[in-house]
Design a protein around this motif. Structure first.
Motif, PDB file in Angstrom:
ATOM      1  N   ASP A 164     -62.496  78.137 -10.948  1.00  0.00           N
ATOM      2  CA  ASP A 164     -61.549  79.104 -11.491  1.00  0.00           C
ATOM      3  C   ASP A 164     -61.106  80.056 -10.378  1.00  0.00           C
ATOM      4  OD1 ASP A 164     -60.510  80.300 -14.160  1.00  0.00           O
ATOM      5  OD2 ASP A 164     -61.271  82.026 -13.031  1.00  0.00           O
ATOM      6  N   ARG A 165     -59.961  80.661 -10.611  1.00  0.00           N
ATOM      7  CA  ARG A 165     -59.395  81.569  -9.620  1.00  0.00           C
ATOM      8  C   ARG A 165     -60.390  82.654  -9.177  1.00  0.00           C
ATOM      9  NH1 ARG A 165     -54.829  82.918  -7.666  1.00  0.00           N
ATOM     10  NH2 ARG A 165     -54.525  85.062  -7.002  1.00  0.00           N
ATOM     11  N   LYS A 166     -61.145  83.193 -10.171  1.00  0.00           N
ATOM     12  CA  LYS A 166     -62.055  84.295  -9.803  1.00  0.00           C
ATOM     13  C   LYS A 166     -63.162  83.807  -8.861  1.00  0.00           C
ATOM     14  CE  LYS A 166     -64.661  84.145 -14.179  1.00  0.00           C
ATOM     15  NZ  LYS A 166     -63.722  83.513 -15.120  1.00  0.00           N
ATOM     16  N   VAL A 167     -63.600  82.567  -9.067  1.00  0.00           N
ATOM     17  CA  VAL A 167     -64.625  82.018  -8.169  1.00  0.00           C
ATOM     18  C   VAL A 167     -64.025  81.795  -6.777  1.00  0.00           C
ATOM     19  CG1 VAL A 167     -66.300  80.178  -7.820  1.00  0.00           C
ATOM     20  CG2 VAL A 167     -65.693  80.872 -10.139  1.00  0.00           C
ATOM     21  N   ALA A 168     -62.782  81.302  -6.760  1.00  0.00           N
ATOM     22  CA  ALA A 168     -62.104  81.063  -5.480  1.00  0.00           C
ATOM     23  C   ALA A 168     -61.965  82.372  -4.710  1.00  0.00           C
ATOM     24  CB  ALA A 168     -60.739  80.429  -5.723  1.00  0.00           C
ATOM     25  N   GLN A 169     -61.640  83.432  -5.447  1.00  0.00           N
ATOM     26  CA  GLN A 169     -61.472  84.723  -4.776  1.00  0.00           C
ATOM     27  C   GLN A 169     -62.783  85.226  -4.197  1.00  0.00           C
ATOM     28  OE1 GLN A 169     -59.453  86.912  -7.839  1.00  0.00           O
ATOM     29  NE2 GLN A 169     -57.469  86.672  -6.835  1.00  0.00           N
TER      30      GLN A 169
END
Ligand code: UDP
Ligand code: MG
Length: 327
Positions: A164-169
């Motif tokens: 997910d985007r938050k993990v990528a960030q």
């Protein structure tokens, strides 16, 4: 608005695999039109025609972006370079050699839509189909790594995953110069789901991972995530000291009864054995010191030589946009 999904593909000398992969992706993206897709291929210092091919393909496919690293930084760093630039609501990492079935992507996305933050694939291959060496390899890699890092790593854990985007960030904030993403994604937590898959044959070329590089990789990976080897050295030393104290009564008895102690051979063997053991433990300590040294140097984890991503978050790359300098 459609959700955007970014595919990140690390590639090192994949000139024969890239055209097929990109064409397959084009077909696939058309089929799954509920989502918007973009694909970032990170060229990890290829010396073949991969870069020329990527430039050509990216003019045909507007969703295709490339990042050329200035040299070979290794797969994990290459993947991170792509994740750092990914804008998607979800990011999927995938190998360039066709071994990761694209058909699994909808399964990933479905799990993601159900609320999983990390969805990853692991190879489910019947044990009989492994050769002896492959079994040794996977035992080395996964069992030992899992035990020593306390991160449960399935046998056959792959780098084919959706995050997910938050993990990528979160991962983007890492400044590690040595990365072992399989363990990193275990370590970060969140809701995770594992999906078994049958790996496909590599289309062209051969794997760059030999047994030697795998041993090095496991050693590096383990020491990145745990100091257990250091603890083991302490226990080993302690047990040997205790055991050797059992020898004292025999020495006292020999002195008391004037019994000469012979044993040149056993002494040499013992000295050589413990000499080796000490060197090995010094080596383990050395690995940790080496890591401290590398991490403490003021160097970026990777260098982008050229990219066609315009709104890059890395200032360096925008000034190099579309300038393919000498390889
Ligand atoms: N790769 C990379 N840098 C490297 C080695 C490999 O970017 O230094 C890429 C490679 O192009 C491929 C993926 O990582 O897309 C997996 O590599 P490979 O097939 O050699 O590994 P295996 O499938 O045996 O794990
Ligand atoms: Mg492969």
């Amino acid at each position: 608005m459609k959700k955007l999904i970014t595919l990140v593909v690390p590639a090192y000398n994949e000139q024969h695999n890239l055209p097929k992969l990109i064409q397959d992706l084009a077909v696939f993206f058309r089929q799954l039109s509920r989502y918007q897709f973009e694909c970032i291929v990170v060229d990890d210092g290829s010396t073949d025609q991969s870069r020329e091919i990527l430039i050509e393909l990216s003019s045909a496919y507007p969703w295709l972006y490339y990042i050329f690293l200035s040299k070979n930084f290794g797969k994990d760093i290459a993947m991170k370079a792509g994740i750092d630039q990914a804008r998607g609501d979800a990011v999927i990492t995938l190998d360039a050699d066709g071994q990761h079935p694209i058909s699994l992507i909808p399964v990933f996305i479905e799990a993601w839509e159900q609320g999983y933050d990390i969805v990853y694939a692991y190879r489910e291959v019947p044990i009989e189909s492994y050769s002896f060496m492959q079994r040794v390899r996977s035992a080395l890699f996964y069992s030992i790594a899992s035990k020593l890092t306390d991160l449960h790593m399935e046998r056959g854990l792959s780098d084919f995953r959706l995050i997910d985007r938050k993990v990528a960030q979160i991962v983007s904030t890492f400044q590690d110069k040595e990365l072992f993403l399989r363990a990193v994604f275990k370590w970060v937590g969140f809701r995770q789901k594992a999906i078994p898959y049958m790996p496909l044959e590599r289309l062209h070329g051969h794997t760059r991972y030999t047994l030697r590089s795998l041993i090095r990789l496991s050693l590096q990976g383990i020491t990145l995530f745990s100091v257990k080897p250091l603890n083991m050295a302490i226990y080993l030393g302690l047990s040997i000291s205790l055991l050797s104290s059992l020898y004292i009564p025999y020495v006292i008895w020999s002195i008391l009864y004037n019994h000469p102690i012979s044993g040149w051979a056993s002494m040499i063997v013992t000295i050589a054995f413990f000499g080796g053991l000490q060197l090995m433990i010094l080596g383990i300590i050395g690995i940790y010191i080496g890591k401290l040294f590398i991490q403490s140097r003021y160097q970026p984890p990777y260098i982008i030589q050229a990219t066609n991503i315009v709104s890059s978050s890395i200032p360096l790359s925008s000034s190099f946009t579309n300038t393919l300098t000498s390889k």
